[in-house]
Design an enzyme around this catalytic site. Structure first.
Site: not given
Ligand code: UDP
Ligand code: MG
Length: 147
Positions: A10, A58, A91, A97, A108, A122, A125
């Site tokens: 990112k 957000f 992952r 996350t 992360r 973070n 992705h």
């Molecule tokens: N995100 C955030 N706050 C939250 C959940 C998600 O800022 O409470 C952001 C974070 O950058 C995350 C992205 O949104 O990587 C996508 O969220 P997802 O739940 O898909 O998590 P990921 O698959 O990236 O772990």
């Molecule tokens: Mg996701």
């Protein structure tokens, strides 16, 4: 099971010069990189990528984040990793996350932060599961870009 997963470095990862560190961490998986490119992310692409979060408060900030508007770095590095359990292996190394909950040895956990507005910056992705990986790979790559 053999599978493919989308990885994005990112804009915060690029801004913090973490590309090398992140690729080194991911190389621990012994997976194969089958596609890679730098992408300027349109609003449409960012919104489609995160469409499952459209209802979240957000979401607008998240779209700006992926576009690089928060880091004066309007690009991401997009890659596809392929191999045995690729989705799960990436992952695991990426971490949870929320960077504060992510293991401190995960990417992360090491490099992510939470902004004062509450957004999780973070750094990477990684596709969460088979269905998302398939959808995301189609969104980011043309078939002839995958080797
Ligand atoms: N995100 C955030 N706050 C939250 C959940 C998600 O800022 O409470 C952001 C974070 O950058 C995350 C992205 O949104 O990587 C996508 O969220 P997802 O739940 O898909 O998590 P990921 O698959 O990236 O772990
Ligand atoms: Mg996701």
């Amino acid at each position: 099971m053999l599978n493919q997963t989308l990885v994005l470095i990112k804009p915060d990862g690029l801004k913090k010069s973490l590309t090398g560190n992140i690729l080194t961490r991911l190389s621990e998986t012994k997976l194969e990189i089958i596609a890679a490119k730098i992408v300027r992310v349109s609003k449409k692409l960012a919104e489609e990528h995160y469409m499952h979060l459209k209802q979240e408060p957000f979401f607008p900030e998240l779209v700006l984040y992926l576009q690089g508007e928060l880091h004066q770095r309007k690009k991401v590095m997009a890659m596809i990793y392929w191999g045995e359990d690729a989705i799960q292996k990436v992952r695991d190394i990426a971490g949870a996350t929320n960077p504060e909950e992510a293991s401190s040895v995960s990417i992360r956990g090491q490099y992510g932060r939470i902004t004062t507005k509450g957004l999780y910056e973070n750094v990477v992705h990684a596709s969460a599961n088979d269905i998302e990986a398939e959808r995301e790979i189609k969104l980011w790559f043309q078939p002839d870009e995958i080797i």
